[in-house]
Every structure is written in C-alpha cells, then in structure tokens.
Design an enzyme around this catalytic site. Structure first.
Site, PDB file in Angstrom:
ATOM      1  CG  HIS A  68      -1.726   1.208   1.430  1.00  0.00           C
ATOM      2  ND1 HIS A  68      -3.092   1.228   1.213  1.00  0.00           N
ATOM      3  CD2 HIS A  68      -1.404   2.476   1.815  1.00  0.00           C
ATOM      4  CE1 HIS A  68      -3.556   2.440   1.453  1.00  0.00           C
ATOM      5  NE2 HIS A  68      -2.550   3.220   1.828  1.00  0.00           N
ATOM      6  CD  GLU A  69       1.671   3.651   3.724  1.00  0.00           C
ATOM      7  OE1 GLU A  69       1.920   4.668   3.039  1.00  0.00           O
ATOM      8  OE2 GLU A  69       0.706   3.570   4.503  1.00  0.00           O
ATOM      9  CG  HIS A  72       0.253   5.891  -1.039  1.00  0.00           C
ATOM     10  ND1 HIS A  72      -0.853   6.288  -1.752  1.00  0.00           N
ATOM     11  CD2 HIS A  72      -0.214   5.422   0.152  1.00  0.00           C
ATOM     12  CE1 HIS A  72      -1.946   6.046  -1.045  1.00  0.00           C
ATOM     13  NE2 HIS A  72      -1.584   5.524   0.113  1.00  0.00           N
TER      14      HIS A  72
END
Length: 209
Positions: A68-69, A72
């Site tokens: 997820h990170e 980004h």
C-alpha cells in the site's frame, strides 16, 4: 496513506535508512495489533495461537501495508515527486490500544511527497494505496479454498486488505479518501462503496475465520 507538502526536490526511487526503519516498526506494530484483534490474549486467549497469529499477520499485514505504502511512493515518483514514508508513533500506539479493546485504527504513518502537482495527480497518488489492497484481496482469494495454514492466510489476506482499502478510503483528515474525493467524486464512489460493502460483508456475514 499519503500526505502532500509543497517543497520541490529531484525525485528518485530509493529508501533511506530512516524510511526503512519506520516501515519496519509500522509493519511489526500493525501485525501485533491485528494479532491482538484476532486472538485477544489479554482476554484469556491461547498464547500459542497468539504467537501463530502474529506470524500470520506479519505475512498478510506485511504485504497489505508495505505494498500500500510503496504504491503511494511509486506513483508519486512517477509524477515527479520526492516521496518517503514516515511512521506516526502516536498512531501506532493508538493501534495497539485500540486492538486491546476490540477496535483497530490503522493509520501507522504516511508517504509524504513534495513537488509541484495537480489535484488529479494528488488524487491518483492517494488512490494507488487502496486500489493495491483491493488487488491483493483478489490475489489472496484462491488461497481461501485451500485446507490448513494456506486457507487461513487466504482468509486473513482478504479481510485485512479489504479493511485497509475501506479504512483508507474514508474521506477524513489525512486518509486517502479525502484526496480522492477532492479530485473526483465519481472515482471516489467507485472505489469507496465496494470497499466498504465487501469489508462489511466479510466481517458481519462471512466472519473473520
């Protein structure tokens, strides 16, 4: 979760020592928090099962949180940003405390990105994380029908990634949903509504295990 600042810098795909440390601390803390939620040892849960749950959480939460990170970060860099994850140690403490009472607030930190950027690009950077979690939930789906530990990993992977997608799409504060909503209401609805419905269905009708 991602967060925008305005200072310009030359972007590059790399991980500093501080960033790797923060990712590791957030990963371990979130895994422990999810394990407490699934196997509440403080309420008389089995110690051996709790340890097993920590290990399983390191795999499933690890994939969900880290990818997820990183999503980004990668999308931010693709749009000319400097991007780096920073853990929020107060929120990590809150995650553990919340898990102890049966509620998990999973906001372990954010990818901070800097540089000139449009509202659309900021929305796409925010969207990358939750969409990654939805794709991971699909990847874990085939494992769910398998017996034994692989089936448990599949169930946990689906639930955790649906939870992370739905939670991060909430249009509040620094969560991803706010940036997506500010950019495009239609895209926000298209991702937020299915994420919440699927997460709710798993929790209230299917069950966690």
């Amino acid at each position: 979760m991602s967060y925008r600042t305005d200072r310009n810098s030359d972007p590059e795909l790399s991980f500093s020592d501080a960033e790797l440390r923060d990712l590791a601390v957030a990963w371990l803390t979130l895994s422990a928090a999810f394990a407490l939620l699934f196997e509440p040892i403080h309420r008389g849960g089995n110690v051996a099962l709790f340890v097993e749950m920590v290990v399983l959480s390191l795999v499933t939460v690890g994939m969900g949180f880290l990818l997820h990170e990183i999503a980004h970060k990668v999308v931010a860099i693709e749009h000319g940003q400097t991007a780096e994850f920073r853990a929020d140690y107060q929120m990590l403490f809150l995650a553990i405390m919340g898990a102890l009472v049966g509620f998990l607030f999973a906001a372990p930190g954010a990818v901070y990105h800097r540089g000139q950027i449009t509202e659309r690009e900021n929305g796409l950077i925010a969207l990358a994380g939750p969409v990654t979690n939805l794709l991971l939930a699909l990847l874990f789906l085939p494992l769910m029908i398998l017996p034994g530990i692989l089936g448990v990993i599949g169930q946990m992977g689906i639930w955790i990634n649906l939870f992370l997608a739905a939670f991060n799409m909430i249009p509040f504060g620094p969560l991803d949903g706010k940036s997506v909503l500010e950019w495009h209401k239609g895209v926000f609805t298209l991702v937020f509504v299915p994420s919440v419905l699927l997460a709710g269905f798993v929790v209230f009708y299917v069950g966690l295990f």
